[in-house]
Design a protein around this motif. Structure first.
Motif, short mmCIF file in Angstrom:
data_model
loop_
_atom_site.label_atom_id
_atom_site.label_comp_id
_atom_site.label_asym_id
_atom_site.label_seq_id
_atom_site.Cartn_x
_atom_site.Cartn_y
_atom_site.Cartn_z
N MET A 121 2.80 1.62 6.75
CA MET A 121 2.12 1.08 7.94
C MET A 121 1.18 -0.04 7.56
O MET A 121 1.05 -1.03 8.27
N ARG A 122 0.55 0.10 6.39
CA ARG A 122 -0.36 -0.98 5.97
C ARG A 122 0.42 -2.25 5.61
O ARG A 122 -0.11 -3.35 5.75
N GLN A 123 1.65 -2.04 5.14
CA GLN A 123 2.47 -3.24 4.88
C GLN A 123 2.83 -3.92 6.19
O GLN A 123 2.81 -5.14 6.30
N ALA A 124 3.15 -3.08 7.18
CA ALA A 124 3.54 -3.64 8.49
C ALA A 124 2.35 -4.31 9.18
O ALA A 124 2.52 -5.29 9.90
N ARG A 125 1.16 -3.77 8.98
CA ARG A 125 -0.04 -4.29 9.66
C ARG A 125 -1.19 -4.24 8.64
O ARG A 125 -1.90 -3.24 8.54
N PRO A 126 -1.38 -5.32 7.88
CA PRO A 126 -2.31 -5.26 6.76
C PRO A 126 -3.75 -4.86 7.13
O PRO A 126 -4.44 -4.28 6.30
N ASP A 127 -4.21 -5.17 8.35
CA ASP A 127 -5.61 -4.80 8.65
C ASP A 127 -5.71 -3.43 9.33
O ASP A 127 -6.74 -3.10 9.93
N LEU A 128 -4.66 -2.62 9.24
CA LEU A 128 -4.65 -1.32 9.93
C LEU A 128 -5.79 -0.42 9.43
O LEU A 128 -5.92 -0.18 8.22
N ALA A 129 -6.59 0.09 10.36
CA ALA A 129 -7.60 1.09 10.02
C ALA A 129 -6.96 2.46 10.17
O ALA A 129 -6.26 2.71 11.16
N ILE A 130 -7.17 3.31 9.18
CA ILE A 130 -6.59 4.66 9.27
C ILE A 130 -7.72 5.68 9.29
O ILE A 130 -8.63 5.63 8.44
N THR A 131 -7.69 6.58 10.26
CA THR A 131 -8.64 7.70 10.28
C THR A 131 -7.82 8.99 10.27
O THR A 131 -6.60 8.96 10.47
#
Ligand code: SAH
Ligand code: SF4
Ligand code: F3S
Length: 480
Positions: free
Chosen positions: A328-338
């Motif tokens: 998911m971080r590759q797909a959306r580099p600024d993705l915040a994960i909680t």
């Protein structure tokens, strides 16, 4: 999912001996966003029925509590509060006490024994009847009601009740989608997973999805009323409509996201909660081609130990959870994960706990809710041997919290100096002169120079300062 008490004022009129002309209803909501959303619907029904909402319990003619059973503490808080509010009847004997939600579903008849003053108890599939029960009792002081039976899925028609007209005279911002930029939309109910610790499948019933068209219509209706951001709700949203199969490589959930994405006037889409099971590449790819999908995912991990995941009956390996986060971080580099994490699950050794901590450090979560395992009567985990002593649960909780906070604060600090797009929600709770909103990553920002005319707008804000979890910024229309 987020859990925590949330007071929703709701209230009714003058008393002509026994007849109230504009009764006041006070609603308090515990638990997750599903409960918040159910409370909104019920509050709207009260408003439409001529009641007014109050945040002041002392003036309430009706006290309504929407309850949660996920942990013992949530139940105890609601029981304690309902017990205390009994005093209202000393001054005003007509006061009606009602409870709805998961604790009613869980405890059923025994609630009436524990709370002798309780008039109405409605289960999770009966919330749409609460208004009628309460209203009848208030008018005639009828007998108590218990209604916990299964019902057909009722999401669609309840939504019709949230009329703009009905919500004009409310002080409760949960009820008036017309003045809000963000709204919850329930896309499915129940859960079929039966994680060994969890009460939700017992309180919310089996998994059932709403038709895609109904959800799309509801979102369109909200957008017509000024809503710009929706959060789609379900216990496992990525299992939405799985009985309808995969079409052109896309799951029903992704097809729903695409349909919602097409709605003009809607700017942001969020959802909660996804589950690693059934989290397919089509959903990962959605982060590439659906720009309205916000750069935040709340992705419960529960434990970083495969042994504990198995005991929890979470049917995935810790490695595949990590792999999904990375994709998911590759797909959306600024993705915040909680995430959500349970510490002190039965049999959790220090080694298991350290694996969880290692995962926290590896994923670098933007934030995490950490829960001490709470045995829920009737669930398999509550019968397991090797229950972990409270002292150890607390130690692990504190240790993990320190690790999570350190990362979360560093991530917030890294935003100082950047410009963020904020959807302005309204005045800050602590200082009404200031506006607040959220970034796409779901981080709350206080706009130091913002005025009310920014509400409902997507604005550029330069982040000037960060005090732990709160970001402060200045409105910066020319910034890019
Ligand atoms: N459907 C969501 C979770 C909903 S419950 C999912 O599967 O991801 C919200 C959170 O409460 C869970 O993620 C879990 O971390 C926590 N929780 C549930 N039951 C619990 C229990 N018995 N004790 C402590 N935490 C619990
Ligand atoms: Fe509970 Fe598991 Fe269902 Fe989530 S997936 S609601 S934790 S049973
Ligand atoms: Fe939500 Fe609590 Fe029920 S977390 S589904 S309100 S048990």
């Amino acid at each position: 999912m987020r859990n925590g008490p949330n007071a929703v004022g709701v209230s009714s009129p003058l008393m002509d001996n026994r007849i109230l002309i504009m009764p006041k209803v006070y609603i308090k909501t515990y638990g997750c966003q599903m409960n918040e959303r159910d409370s909104e619907q019920v509050a709207a029904m009260f408003v439409q029925g001529g009641y007014t909402l109050t945040g002041n319990e002392d003036e309430a003619d009706v006290v309504l509590m929407n309850t949660c059973s996920v942990r013992d503490q949530a139940e105890q808080k609601a029981l304690g509060k309902m017990g205390l509010l009994r005093k209202l009847r000393q001054q005003r004997p007509h006061v009606v006490y009602a409870m709805m939600g998961c604790m009613v579903q869980n405890r059923q008849q025994s609630l009436f024994d524990e709370l002798p003053h309780l008039d109405v108890a409605a289960g999770t599939q009966k919330y749409h009847r609460v208004f009628a029960y309460v209203d009848n009792i208030l008018k005639s002081r009828q007998e108590r009601r218990m209604d916990c039976l299964e019902d057909v899925f009722v999401g669609e028609h309840i939504c019709d009740v949230a009329s703009e007209e009905g919500s004009q005279n409310t002080i409760c911002d949960h009820v008036n989608p017309g003045q809000r930029s963000s709204a919850f939309v329930s896309i499915m109910q129940g859960c079929d997973m039966k994680c060994s610790y969890c009460i939700v499948p017992y309180t919310r019933g089996v998994e059932r999805s709403r038709p895609i068209d109904d959800v799309v219509d509801e979102v369109k209706m909200l957008v017509d009323r000024g809503v710009r951001e929706v959060t789609l709700l379900g216990q496992i949203v990525n299992r939405f409509g799985r009985e309808w199969g995969i079409e052109q490589g896309k799951s029903a959930f992704v097809r729903l996201l695409e349909r919602i994405h097409d709605i003009e006037g809607l700017w942001r889409i969020r959802y909660t909660s996804p589950h690693p099971i059934g989290f397919r590449d089509d959903l990962v790819q959605a982060y590439v081609y659906l720009p309205k999908l916000c750069s935040h995912i709340h992705f419960p991990m529960q434990s970083g130990s495969n042994r504990i995941l198995k005991l929890m009956r979470r049917p995935y390996k810790h490695e595949s959870y990590i792999e999904l986060c990375e994709k998911m971080r590759q797909a959306r580099p600024d993705l915040a994960i909680t995430t959500d994490i349970i510490v002190g699950f039965p049999g959790e050794t220090d080694e298991d706990y350290q694996e969880t901590k290692k995962t926290v450090e590896r994923i670098q979560y933007d934030n995490a809710f950490i829960f001490r395992y709470s045995p829920r009567p009737g669930t398999p985990a509550s019968e397991m041997e090797d229950q972990v002593p409270e002292r150890i649960k607390e130690e692990r909780n504190q240790d993990l919290l320190a690790a999570v906070n350190k990362i979360a604060i560093a991530k917030n600090q890294a935003l100082v100096g950047t410009t963020q797009e904020i959807l302005v929600e309204g005045p800050s709770k602590t200082n009404k002169q200031r506006m607040t909103g959220r970034t796409s990553q779901n981080k709350p920002v206080i706009i130091l120079d913002g005025s009310v005319d920014l509400i409902g707008k997507l604005v550029r804000v330069r982040i000037d300062e960060c005090t732990g979890f709160t970001l402060y910024g200045t409105y910066c229309p020319g910034c890019d």
